[in-house]
Design a protein around this motif. Structure first.
Motif, PDB file in Angstrom:
ATOM      1  N   LEU A  31      -4.753   8.247 -21.336  1.00 37.01           N
ATOM      2  CA  LEU A  31      -3.394   7.859 -20.930  1.00 37.01           C
ATOM      3  C   LEU A  31      -2.345   8.664 -21.706  1.00 37.01           C
ATOM      4  N   VAL A  32      -2.624   8.962 -22.967  1.00 36.55           N
ATOM      5  CA  VAL A  32      -1.685   9.775 -23.754  1.00 36.55           C
ATOM      6  C   VAL A  32      -1.523  11.152 -23.098  1.00 36.55           C
ATOM      7  N   ALA A  33      -2.639  11.746 -22.683  1.00 34.58           N
ATOM      8  CA  ALA A  33      -2.555  13.069 -22.031  1.00 34.58           C
ATOM      9  C   ALA A  33      -1.811  12.965 -20.699  1.00 34.58           C
ATOM     10  N   ALA A  34      -2.086  11.890 -19.955  1.00 37.69           N
ATOM     11  CA  ALA A  34      -1.414  11.714 -18.665  1.00 37.69           C
ATOM     12  C   ALA A  34       0.091  11.533 -18.883  1.00 37.69           C
ATOM     13  N   LEU A  35       0.434  10.642 -19.809  1.00 38.61           N
ATOM     14  CA  LEU A  35       1.852  10.362 -20.039  1.00 38.61           C
ATOM     15  C   LEU A  35       2.575  11.583 -20.606  1.00 38.61           C
ATOM     16  N   LEU A  73      -1.095   4.996 -10.996  1.00 39.48           N
ATOM     17  CA  LEU A  73      -0.034   4.425 -10.158  1.00 39.48           C
ATOM     18  C   LEU A  73       0.491   3.128 -10.765  1.00 39.48           C
ATOM     19  N   ALA A  74      -0.422   2.334 -11.327  1.00 39.57           N
ATOM     20  CA  ALA A  74       0.017   1.078 -11.953  1.00 39.57           C
ATOM     21  C   ALA A  74       0.955   1.371 -13.121  1.00 39.57           C
ATOM     22  N   CYS A  75       0.760   2.524 -13.751  1.00 39.54           N
ATOM     23  CA  CYS A  75       1.630   2.906 -14.885  1.00 39.54           C
ATOM     24  C   CYS A  75       2.855   3.676 -14.417  1.00 39.54           C
ATOM     25  N   GLY A  76       3.031   3.805 -13.118  1.00 46.48           N
ATOM     26  CA  GLY A  76       4.220   4.494 -12.600  1.00 46.48           C
ATOM     27  C   GLY A  76       4.136   6.007 -12.728  1.00 46.48           C
ATOM     28  N   LEU A  77       2.939   6.534 -13.024  1.00 47.03           N
ATOM     29  CA  LEU A  77       2.799   7.982 -13.186  1.00 47.03           C
ATOM     30  C   LEU A  77       2.392   8.589 -11.834  1.00 47.03           C
ATOM     31  N   ASN A  78       3.389   8.843 -11.013  1.00 42.04           N
ATOM     32  CA  ASN A  78       3.141   9.358  -9.665  1.00 42.04           C
ATOM     33  C   ASN A  78       2.990  10.864  -9.706  1.00 42.04           C
ATOM     34  N   TRP A  79       2.105  11.379  -8.860  1.00 44.46           N
ATOM     35  CA  TRP A  79       1.948  12.830  -8.778  1.00 44.46           C
ATOM     36  C   TRP A  79       2.665  13.328  -7.534  1.00 44.46           C
ATOM     37  N   ALA A 277       2.468  -2.465 -21.554  1.00 42.45           N
ATOM     38  CA  ALA A 277       1.975  -2.526 -22.939  1.00 42.45           C
ATOM     39  C   ALA A 277       1.157  -1.268 -23.259  1.00 42.45           C
ATOM     40  N   GLU A 278       0.354  -0.815 -22.301  1.00 45.33           N
ATOM     41  CA  GLU A 278      -0.448   0.403 -22.524  1.00 45.33           C
ATOM     42  C   GLU A 278       0.462   1.623 -22.649  1.00 45.33           C
ATOM     43  N   LEU A 279       1.484   1.681 -21.792  1.00 45.55           N
ATOM     44  CA  LEU A 279       2.426   2.801 -21.852  1.00 45.55           C
ATOM     45  C   LEU A 279       3.131   2.827 -23.211  1.00 45.55           C
ATOM     46  N   ARG A 280       3.482   1.648 -23.678  1.00 46.63           N
ATOM     47  CA  ARG A 280       4.193   1.574 -24.970  1.00 46.63           C
ATOM     48  C   ARG A 280       3.322   2.109 -26.097  1.00 46.63           C
ATOM     49  N   LYS A 281       2.031   1.764 -26.049  1.00 44.04           N
ATOM     50  CA  LYS A 281       1.118   2.268 -27.086  1.00 44.04           C
ATOM     51  C   LYS A 281       1.032   3.790 -27.000  1.00 44.04           C
ATOM     52  N   ALA A 282       0.903   4.293 -25.765  1.00 44.49           N
ATOM     53  CA  ALA A 282       0.782   5.746 -25.582  1.00 44.49           C
ATOM     54  C   ALA A 282       2.063   6.445 -26.034  1.00 44.49           C
ATOM     55  N   GLY A 283       3.207   5.845 -25.705  1.00 49.75           N
ATOM     56  CA  GLY A 283       4.496   6.434 -26.079  1.00 49.75           C
ATOM     57  C   GLY A 283       4.654   6.485 -27.596  1.00 49.75           C
ATOM     58  N   LYS A 284       4.187   5.432 -28.246  1.00 53.46           N
ATOM     59  CA  LYS A 284       4.275   5.388 -29.707  1.00 53.46           C
ATOM     60  C   LYS A 284       3.416   6.497 -30.301  1.00 53.46           C
TER      61      LYS A 284
END
Ligand code: GLU
Length: 314
Positions: A31-35, A73-79, A277-284
């Motif tokens: 997820l970190v790489a994706a984000l 998609l659930a994380c809003g990371l659209n391609w 919550a997962e996005l927040r961890k990755a963002g941090k």
């Protein structure tokens, strides 16, 4: 054919990508790489592509590609364009192999891991368990040549790329700074098609990045040691080299990289709250600061703030 044609029309502007292998669902590291790659593309007003790297078929898990897409998609990371699958692009890899054959840069190899280890041991070189072995050149012919297409079709043997003497690659990683690797000394002639007939990641990723017009590669630092090999293939095939940014890895409590092999747990994205919550961890992990931390924020709002917080200086 001496060289593969450059991608038809090199697109103007930024084109990034996320290229997961479908060996399981996304975990915190992927997820970190994706984000990171998504934010970099968005910040630069670029396009972000999704490419499923399902080349190493024995390691792929049926349905993992769908699961990854659903998690993104659930994380809003659209391609931005239709996602692609490497298994559908064998022709491109074959053409690249043929081009390298025409350039007299390939040779077949019958070495097993064991024979390579033995040869290295005889030369007093010990390789650690998780370390890659430097190919000692056992099967390299004194005189390189082009092989007939019949010979090249032989999928019982591995096909290696013959490196020039002292092949040193230097580049500037946008996150990690100056990098240098002497491929001849540190890697040796490497495999482009395995003895089970499968094209290797090194070849496929270069062909795909070129054909998809990728300008910026943002991915985990575990892939840093592959970059010089990929740049060398780009050079010999006459492809443009994209820029590279390698992101900090997420490690588990033993200091090991998270991977499916270490049974990293998948991220939870069933509800928007979990996904956020997962996005927040990755963002941090990516070092993003001052992001809204309230309960009532939507994923799109968070992603917008994260894009603003993403610092790049291209
Ligand atoms: N498919 C590779 C992986 O999942 C990533 C390839 C890349 O980003 O270059 O580790």
């Amino acid at each position: 054919m001496s060289k593969l044609k450059n991608p038809p029309s090199q697109p103007v502007g930024y084109r990034g990508r996320f290229a997961p292998s479908p060996t399981g669902p996304l975990h915190a590291g992927s997820l970190v790489a994706a984000l990171g790659s998504w934010l970099d593309a968005r910040k630069n007003g670029g396009r972000w592509l999704l490419r499923i790297e399902d080349l190493d078929t024995p390691r792929c898990i049926p349905g993992a590609d769908q699961q990854i897409q659903a998690q993104l998609l659930a994380c809003g990371l659209n391609w931005d364009e239709e996602s692609s699958w490497q298994s559908e692009r064998q022709d491109g890899y074959q053409k690249a192999l043929e081009a390298l054959n025409t350039l007299q840069l390939l040779y077949p190899c019958s070495c097993s891991r064991q024979t390579i280890a033995q040869t290295l041991a005889q030369r007093g070189i010990q390789t650690g368990r998780n370390q890659e072995m430097i190919y000692p050149g056992t099967c390299r012919p004194a005189q390189l040549k082009s092989y007939s297409s019949n010979e090249l079709e032989n999928t019982q043997l591995a096909w290696r790329l013959a490196l020039p003497p002292n092949c040193e690659i230097t580049f500037e990683d946008l996150a990690l700074g100056s990098q240098k690797q002497n491929l001849t000394q540190e890697v040796g002639d490497f495999v482009l098609r395995r003895n089970d007939g499968l094209f290797t990641y090194q070849l496929a990723v270069v062909v795909d990045d070129a054909l998809q017009g990728i300008t910026h590669i943002v991915r985990g630092a575990d892939l840093l040691s592959n970059t010089a090999r990929q740049m060398h293939i780009q050079n010999v095939l006459g492809f443009k080299t994209p820029s590279y940014r390698h992101l900090p890895l997420v490690l588990d409590e033993h200091g090991e990289k998270l991977s499916k092999q270490t049974l990293a747990t998948q991220i939870q994205t069933q509800t928007a709250k979990e996904a956020l919550a997962e996005l927040r961890k990755a963002g941090k992990h990516l070092g993003l600061k001052d992001l809204p931390d309230g309960e009532n924020i939507t994923i799109s709002e968070w992603l917008l703030a994260a894009t603003q917080a993403w610092e790049v200086d291209y």
